[in-house]
Design a protein around this motif. Structure first.
Motif, PDB file in Angstrom:
ATOM      1  N   MET A   1      98.342 139.068 -24.094  1.00  0.00           N
ATOM      2  CA  MET A   1      98.931 138.673 -22.584  1.00  0.00           C
ATOM      3  C   MET A   1      98.505 137.324 -22.251  1.00  0.00           C
ATOM      4  SD  MET A   1     100.216 140.578 -20.650  1.00  0.00           S
ATOM      5  CE  MET A   1      99.914 141.917 -21.792  1.00  0.00           C
ATOM      6  N   CYS A   2      99.562 136.814 -22.028  1.00  0.00           N
ATOM      7  CA  CYS A   2      99.560 135.405 -22.172  1.00  0.00           C
ATOM      8  C   CYS A   2      99.355 134.434 -20.839  1.00  0.00           C
ATOM      9  CB  CYS A   2     100.458 134.540 -23.030  1.00  0.00           C
ATOM     10  SG  CYS A   2      99.415 133.923 -24.431  1.00  0.00           S
ATOM     11  N   ARG A   3     100.032 135.208 -19.771  1.00  0.00           N
ATOM     12  CA  ARG A   3      99.912 134.485 -18.491  1.00  0.00           C
ATOM     13  C   ARG A   3      99.738 135.826 -17.573  1.00  0.00           C
ATOM     14  NH1 ARG A   3      98.902 129.474 -19.278  1.00  0.00           N
ATOM     15  NH2 ARG A   3      97.680 130.896 -20.439  1.00  0.00           N
ATOM     16  N   HIS A   4      98.505 135.585 -16.590  1.00  0.00           N
ATOM     17  CA  HIS A   4      98.360 136.945 -15.745  1.00  0.00           C
ATOM     18  C   HIS A   4      98.022 136.204 -14.154  1.00  0.00           C
ATOM     19  CE1 HIS A   4      93.997 137.269 -17.731  1.00  0.00           C
ATOM     20  NE2 HIS A   4      94.200 136.094 -16.995  1.00  0.00           N
ATOM     21  N   LEU A   5      97.969 137.130 -13.242  1.00  0.00           N
ATOM     22  CA  LEU A   5      97.848 136.739 -12.113  1.00  0.00           C
ATOM     23  C   LEU A   5      97.270 137.989 -11.350  1.00  0.00           C
ATOM     24  CD1 LEU A   5     100.159 137.832  -9.865  1.00  0.00           C
ATOM     25  CD2 LEU A   5     101.284 135.772 -10.784  1.00  0.00           C
ATOM     26  N   ALA A   6      96.460 137.947 -10.180  1.00  0.00           N
ATOM     27  CA  ALA A   6      96.008 138.551  -9.350  1.00  0.00           C
ATOM     28  C   ALA A   6      96.168 138.047  -7.549  1.00  0.00           C
ATOM     29  CB  ALA A   6      94.647 139.342  -9.685  1.00  0.00           C
ATOM     30  N   TYR A   7      96.402 139.016  -6.815  1.00  0.00           N
ATOM     31  CA  TYR A   7      96.435 138.765  -5.208  1.00  0.00           C
ATOM     32  C   TYR A   7      95.899 139.743  -4.596  1.00  0.00           C
ATOM     33  CZ  TYR A   7      98.389 138.356  -0.580  1.00  0.00           C
ATOM     34  OH  TYR A   7      98.283 138.313   0.579  1.00  0.00           O
ATOM     35  N   LEU A   8      94.900 139.211  -3.681  1.00  0.00           N
ATOM     36  CA  LEU A   8      94.401 139.985  -2.539  1.00  0.00           C
ATOM     37  C   LEU A   8      94.677 139.329  -1.164  1.00  0.00           C
ATOM     38  CD1 LEU A   8      90.952 140.988  -3.982  1.00  0.00           C
ATOM     39  CD2 LEU A   8      92.962 142.739  -3.928  1.00  0.00           C
ATOM     40  N   GLY A   9      94.985 140.238  -0.242  1.00  0.00           N
ATOM     41  CA  GLY A   9      95.079 139.455   1.145  1.00  0.00           C
ATOM     42  C   GLY A   9      96.162 140.542   1.965  1.00  0.00           C
ATOM     43  N   PRO A  10      96.920 139.906   2.960  1.00  0.00           N
ATOM     44  CA  PRO A  10      97.644 140.809   3.623  1.00  0.00           C
ATOM     45  C   PRO A  10      98.882 141.155   2.654  1.00  0.00           C
ATOM     46  CG  PRO A  10      97.191 138.836   4.775  1.00  0.00           C
ATOM     47  CD  PRO A  10      96.635 138.831   3.502  1.00  0.00           C
ATOM     48  N   PRO A  11      99.474 142.325   3.242  1.00  0.00           N
ATOM     49  CA  PRO A  11     100.508 142.873   2.270  1.00  0.00           C
ATOM     50  C   PRO A  11     101.773 141.896   1.864  1.00  0.00           C
ATOM     51  CG  PRO A  11     100.044 144.688   3.440  1.00  0.00           C
ATOM     52  CD  PRO A  11      99.076 143.284   3.958  1.00  0.00           C
ATOM     53  N   VAL A  12     102.277 141.663   0.526  1.00  0.00           N
ATOM     54  CA  VAL A  12     103.492 140.794   0.415  1.00  0.00           C
ATOM     55  C   VAL A  12     104.274 141.490  -0.477  1.00  0.00           C
ATOM     56  CG1 VAL A  12     102.079 138.568   0.822  1.00  0.00           C
ATOM     57  CG2 VAL A  12     102.371 139.520  -1.429  1.00  0.00           C
ATOM     58  N   PRO A  13     105.522 140.981  -0.551  1.00  0.00           N
ATOM     59  CA  PRO A  13     106.241 141.705  -1.539  1.00  0.00           C
ATOM     60  C   PRO A  13     105.718 141.240  -2.951  1.00  0.00           C
ATOM     61  CG  PRO A  13     107.775 140.523   0.109  1.00  0.00           C
ATOM     62  CD  PRO A  13     106.217 140.337   0.344  1.00  0.00           C
ATOM     63  N   LEU A  14     106.024 142.069  -4.098  1.00  0.00           N
ATOM     64  CA  LEU A  14     105.809 141.599  -5.351  1.00  0.00           C
ATOM     65  C   LEU A  14     106.544 140.514  -5.590  1.00  0.00           C
ATOM     66  CD1 LEU A  14     105.975 145.470  -7.159  1.00  0.00           C
ATOM     67  CD2 LEU A  14     103.982 144.138  -6.024  1.00  0.00           C
ATOM     68  N   ALA A  15     107.685 140.232  -5.266  1.00  0.00           N
ATOM     69  CA  ALA A  15     108.499 139.034  -5.443  1.00  0.00           C
ATOM     70  C   ALA A  15     107.548 137.923  -5.243  1.00  0.00           C
ATOM     71  CB  ALA A  15     109.759 139.178  -4.729  1.00  0.00           C
ATOM     72  N   ALA A  16     106.758 138.052  -4.145  1.00  0.00           N
ATOM     73  CA  ALA A  16     105.993 136.747  -3.841  1.00  0.00           C
ATOM     74  C   ALA A  16     104.990 136.267  -4.877  1.00  0.00           C
ATOM     75  CB  ALA A  16     105.216 137.007  -2.679  1.00  0.00           C
ATOM     76  N   VAL A  17     104.969 136.815  -5.909  1.00  0.00           N
ATOM     77  CA  VAL A  17     104.253 136.401  -7.114  1.00  0.00           C
ATOM     78  C   VAL A  17     104.809 136.549  -8.292  1.00  0.00           C
ATOM     79  CG1 VAL A  17     101.884 136.732  -6.150  1.00  0.00           C
ATOM     80  CG2 VAL A  17     102.855 138.584  -7.595  1.00  0.00           C
ATOM     81  N   LEU A  18     105.913 137.400  -8.286  1.00  0.00           N
ATOM     82  CA  LEU A  18     106.717 137.431  -9.581  1.00  0.00           C
ATOM     83  C   LEU A  18     108.094 136.514  -9.453  1.00  0.00           C
ATOM     84  CD1 LEU A  18     106.743 141.483 -10.044  1.00  0.00           C
ATOM     85  CD2 LEU A  18     105.229 139.811 -11.206  1.00  0.00           C
ATOM     86  N   PHE A  19     108.588 136.373  -8.610  1.00  0.00           N
ATOM     87  CA  PHE A  19     110.080 135.676  -8.504  1.00  0.00           C
ATOM     88  C   PHE A  19     109.970 134.433  -7.557  1.00  0.00           C
ATOM     89  CE2 PHE A  19     111.191 139.917 -10.119  1.00  0.00           C
ATOM     90  CZ  PHE A  19     111.425 139.631 -11.435  1.00  0.00           C
ATOM     91  N   ASP A  20     109.532 134.538  -6.416  1.00  0.00           N
ATOM     92  CA  ASP A  20     109.887 133.532  -5.372  1.00  0.00           C
ATOM     93  C   ASP A  20     109.575 132.176  -5.622  1.00  0.00           C
ATOM     94  OD1 ASP A  20     111.248 135.699  -4.210  1.00  0.00           O
ATOM     95  OD2 ASP A  20     109.718 136.094  -2.904  1.00  0.00           O
ATOM     96  N   PRO A  21     108.074 131.948  -5.950  1.00  0.00           N
ATOM     97  CA  PRO A  21     107.721 130.603  -5.963  1.00  0.00           C
ATOM     98  C   PRO A  21     108.133 129.788  -7.161  1.00  0.00           C
ATOM     99  CG  PRO A  21     105.713 131.972  -5.928  1.00  0.00           C
ATOM    100  CD  PRO A  21     106.961 132.892  -6.053  1.00  0.00           C
ATOM    101  N   PRO A  22     108.485 128.530  -6.895  1.00  0.00           N
ATOM    102  CA  PRO A  22     109.073 127.793  -7.912  1.00  0.00           C
ATOM    103  C   PRO A  22     108.601 127.999  -9.673  1.00  0.00           C
ATOM    104  CG  PRO A  22     107.927 126.280  -6.810  1.00  0.00           C
ATOM    105  CD  PRO A  22     107.711 127.637  -6.018  1.00  0.00           C
TER     106      PRO A  22
END
Ligand code: GLN
Length: 244
Positions: A1-22
């Motif tokens: 697995m070569c790139r991974h991430l984890a988020y905790l906080g107020p609910p956000v769409p999955l897109a906020a980490v998968l697609f939206d940022p540059p």
């Protein structure tokens, strides 16, 4: 697995980490900036896991993340306060199958491994000897990462503290396979546990939310690189960093 991430906080769409940022995870899949130890793109599958209440849910595939036509819509309309996602660059010789893509699921934990256990499976034998045989026979996939996840999951289910389990795993693997790379990333929906052991990692804490990722998702100066050989524990409001 070569790139991974984890988020905790107020609910956000999955897109906020998968697609939206540059430099979201889908961008890191084909244009990663800090691939250490080989590999160019992360096209051998992907997975995203999230918590709906206490319930961990996964969507995984053996296809490149950018080729999944259903994912953008799912990601735009599914929100969670606890997300773990990964894109995979398979280690040579390991199968490219959906079940080898993180996150692995064990009890209430989602787990990812960015790296390689050198000399697997022989080098894993010492640690595996501590596992009941049914744990080994029901690995999600015949890969180093699935074995690492199962080892960790087994001891977490037995009630051992995550910090102790991770330290034992890393020391044990390094004992027999010193060149291994063991960036681990776990969440049970309440906290994130992560290591740096041979690969990049960065963290961004914004008061009520925390994001831990192989590479920063944007050029926000709040991103802090995590030095190598660290154990990071994060809740939405607190990040602690210790020696691994
Ligand atoms: N060794 C793992 C696999 O093949 C992870 C690979 C990686 O981090 N690049 O699945």
């Amino acid at each position: 697995m070569c790139r991974h991430l984890a988020y905790l906080g107020p609910p956000v769409p999955l897109a906020a980490v998968l697609f939206d940022p540059p430099h979201a995870l889908a961008h890191q899949a084909w244009a990663p900036r800090d691939m250490r130890g080989g590999g160019t793109i992360n096209a051998d599958g992907f997975g995203v896991g999230w918590f709906a209440g206490d319930q961990p849910i996964r969507y995984r595939s053996a296809m490149p993340i950018w080729s999944d036509a259903a994912l953008p819509g799912l990601a735009a309309t599914t929100a969670s306060g606890a997300i773990l996602a990964a894109v995979r660059s398979a280690t040579v010789g390991m199968p490219v199958v959906e079940t080898a893509a993180a996150p692995f699921l064990d009890g209430s934990w989602l787990l990812s491994h960015n790296g390689v256990v050198r000399g697997f499976p022989a080098s894993f034998a010492g640690l595996a000897a501590e596992l009941p045989v049914e744990e080994l026979l029901t690995l999600e996939a015949p890969t180093d990462s699935a074995a690492v996840a199962r080892y960790i999951g087994h001891w977490l289910r037995a009630g051992k503290p995550a910090e102790e389990v991770i330290a034992t795993l890393v020391a044990g693997v390094r004992g027999t396979a010193p060149d291994s790379r063991l960036n681990l990333l776990l969440t049970d929906g309440d906290r994130i546990v992560a290591t740096t052991a041979g690969h990049s990692l960065a963290v961004r804490a914004t008061g009520d939310a925390v994001l831990v990722a192989s590479e920063p998702l944007d050029d926000d100066p709040a991103w802090t690189p995590v030095p190598d050989n660290r154990l990071l524990i994060a809740t939405p409001t607190d990040v602690t960093l210790g020696e691994l």
